[in-house]
Design a protein around this motif. Structure first.
Motif, PDB file in Angstrom:
ATOM      1  N   THR A 184      41.295  26.017  54.703  1.00 56.47           N
ATOM      2  CA  THR A 184      40.753  26.058  56.058  1.00 56.47           C
ATOM      3  C   THR A 184      41.884  25.983  57.070  1.00 56.47           C
ATOM      4  N   GLY A 185      41.883  26.931  57.991  1.00 54.28           N
ATOM      5  CA  GLY A 185      42.938  26.977  58.989  1.00 54.28           C
ATOM      6  C   GLY A 185      44.104  27.853  58.578  1.00 54.28           C
ATOM      7  N   SER A 186      44.111  28.283  57.315  1.00 56.10           N
ATOM      8  CA  SER A 186      45.171  29.166  56.823  1.00 56.10           C
ATOM      9  C   SER A 186      44.640  30.585  56.717  1.00 56.10           C
ATOM     10  N   SER A 187      45.479  31.531  57.052  1.00 59.22           N
ATOM     11  CA  SER A 187      45.138  32.933  56.866  1.00 59.22           C
ATOM     12  C   SER A 187      45.650  33.379  55.507  1.00 59.22           C
ATOM     13  N   TYR A 188      44.788  34.002  54.741  1.00 64.04           N
ATOM     14  CA  TYR A 188      45.216  34.406  53.412  1.00 64.04           C
ATOM     15  C   TYR A 188      44.611  35.734  53.006  1.00 64.04           C
ATOM     16  N   ALA A 189      45.422  36.517  52.351  1.00 63.95           N
ATOM     17  CA  ALA A 189      44.929  37.724  51.698  1.00 63.95           C
ATOM     18  C   ALA A 189      44.376  37.317  50.337  1.00 63.95           C
ATOM     19  N   ALA A 190      43.557  38.159  49.758  1.00 63.46           N
ATOM     20  CA  ALA A 190      42.925  37.803  48.491  1.00 63.46           C
ATOM     21  C   ALA A 190      42.864  39.001  47.568  1.00 63.46           C
ATOM     22  N   GLY A 191      42.799  38.698  46.286  1.00 59.77           N
ATOM     23  CA  GLY A 191      42.712  39.768  45.304  1.00 59.77           C
ATOM     24  C   GLY A 191      41.847  39.373  44.127  1.00 59.77           C
ATOM     25  N   TRP A 192      41.397  40.382  43.405  1.00 59.11           N
ATOM     26  CA  TRP A 192      40.694  40.190  42.139  1.00 59.11           C
ATOM     27  C   TRP A 192      41.502  40.861  41.032  1.00 59.11           C
ATOM     28  N   PHE A 193      41.623  40.168  39.931  1.00 52.78           N
ATOM     29  CA  PHE A 193      42.257  40.691  38.732  1.00 52.78           C
ATOM     30  C   PHE A 193      41.272  40.501  37.577  1.00 52.78           C
ATOM     31  N   ALA A 197      42.324  35.500  43.414  1.00 56.88           N
ATOM     32  CA  ALA A 197      43.626  34.952  43.770  1.00 56.88           C
ATOM     33  C   ALA A 197      43.799  35.021  45.282  1.00 56.88           C
ATOM     34  N   ALA A 198      44.616  34.120  45.798  1.00 52.92           N
ATOM     35  CA  ALA A 198      44.863  34.069  47.241  1.00 52.92           C
ATOM     36  C   ALA A 198      46.352  34.032  47.526  1.00 52.92           C
ATOM     37  N   HIS A 250      50.130  44.282  46.512  1.00 55.39           N
ATOM     38  CA  HIS A 250      48.837  43.714  46.167  1.00 55.39           C
ATOM     39  C   HIS A 250      48.547  43.735  44.673  1.00 55.39           C
ATOM     40  N   MET A 251      49.186  44.640  43.937  1.00 56.39           N
ATOM     41  CA  MET A 251      48.868  44.743  42.517  1.00 56.39           C
ATOM     42  C   MET A 251      49.690  43.804  41.641  1.00 56.39           C
ATOM     43  N   PHE A 252      50.614  43.065  42.255  1.00 51.30           N
ATOM     44  CA  PHE A 252      51.494  42.195  41.485  1.00 51.30           C
ATOM     45  C   PHE A 252      51.004  40.751  41.507  1.00 51.30           C
ATOM     46  N   GLU A 253      50.846  40.166  40.353  1.00 48.33           N
ATOM     47  CA  GLU A 253      50.334  38.803  40.261  1.00 48.33           C
ATOM     48  C   GLU A 253      51.232  37.807  40.983  1.00 48.33           C
ATOM     49  N   TYR A 254      52.533  38.023  40.962  1.00 45.85           N
ATOM     50  CA  TYR A 254      53.461  37.015  41.468  1.00 45.85           C
ATOM     51  C   TYR A 254      53.359  36.793  42.974  1.00 45.85           C
ATOM     52  N   VAL A 255      52.722  37.710  43.704  1.00 44.70           N
ATOM     53  CA  VAL A 255      52.655  37.530  45.162  1.00 44.70           C
ATOM     54  C   VAL A 255      51.517  36.587  45.557  1.00 44.70           C
ATOM     55  N   TYR A 256      50.667  36.246  44.624  1.00 45.74           N
ATOM     56  CA  TYR A 256      49.533  35.372  44.921  1.00 45.74           C
ATOM     57  C   TYR A 256      49.900  33.920  44.612  1.00 45.74           C
ATOM     58  N   HIS A 257      49.525  33.033  45.499  1.00 47.59           N
ATOM     59  CA  HIS A 257      49.924  31.631  45.385  1.00 47.59           C
ATOM     60  C   HIS A 257      48.905  30.783  44.621  1.00 47.59           C
ATOM     61  N   TYR A 258      47.643  31.161  44.699  1.00 46.76           N
ATOM     62  CA  TYR A 258      46.601  30.343  44.085  1.00 46.76           C
ATOM     63  C   TYR A 258      45.665  31.239  43.267  1.00 46.76           C
ATOM     64  N   TRP A 259      45.142  30.661  42.183  1.00 46.20           N
ATOM     65  CA  TRP A 259      44.267  31.396  41.274  1.00 46.20           C
ATOM     66  C   TRP A 259      43.026  30.583  40.960  1.00 46.20           C
TER      67      TRP A 259
END
Length: 126
Positions: A27-36, A96-97, A107-116
């Protein structure tokens, strides 16, 4: 931070499912998100991604035209609408976020996401 994915289940080929990914602690953070997703015996692969604003979305070629990623930032939830499901879509789906407003180009690389999230199983029967 916690991501909880749910909505998986058993569906016949040609059917639909909607996955949800609820985020807490962002909450309060801007985040991009993905599905794998990870099918049995295979490596995890990119499915879809979305920017913070929702203005840009990205899809793997294998799901383009069948899956739609969207989000409701007021609910801290990201969705994956899956239509025309095929047996080859059977997999554990992970959300992932990335704590950034954008994800384009990486966007297709797992390492760019911080949370799963923990994953939700989707089984498509033929």
């Amino acid at each position: 931070v916690q991501l909880q994915a749910f909505g998986g289940g058993l569906v016949q080929a040609g059917g639909s499912l909607r996955l949800s990914c609820a985020a807490s602690g962002l909450t309060g953070s801007s985040y991009a998100a993905g599905w794998f997703r990870q099918a049995p015996g295979k490596e995890r692969e990119f499915v879809a991604a979305i920017t913070w604003s929702g203005g840009s979305t990205y899809y793997a070629d294998s799901v383009k035209g069948r899956f739609t990623i969207s989000r409701d930032n007021a609910k801290n939830t990201v969705y994956l609408q899956m239509n025309s499901l095929k047996p080859e879509d059977t997999a554990v789906y992970y959300c992932a976020a990335r704590v950034s407003t954008v994800v384009g180009g990486l966007h297709m690389f797992e390492y760019v996401y911080h949370y799963w999230g923990q994953g939700t199983l989707v089984t498509v029967s033929s």
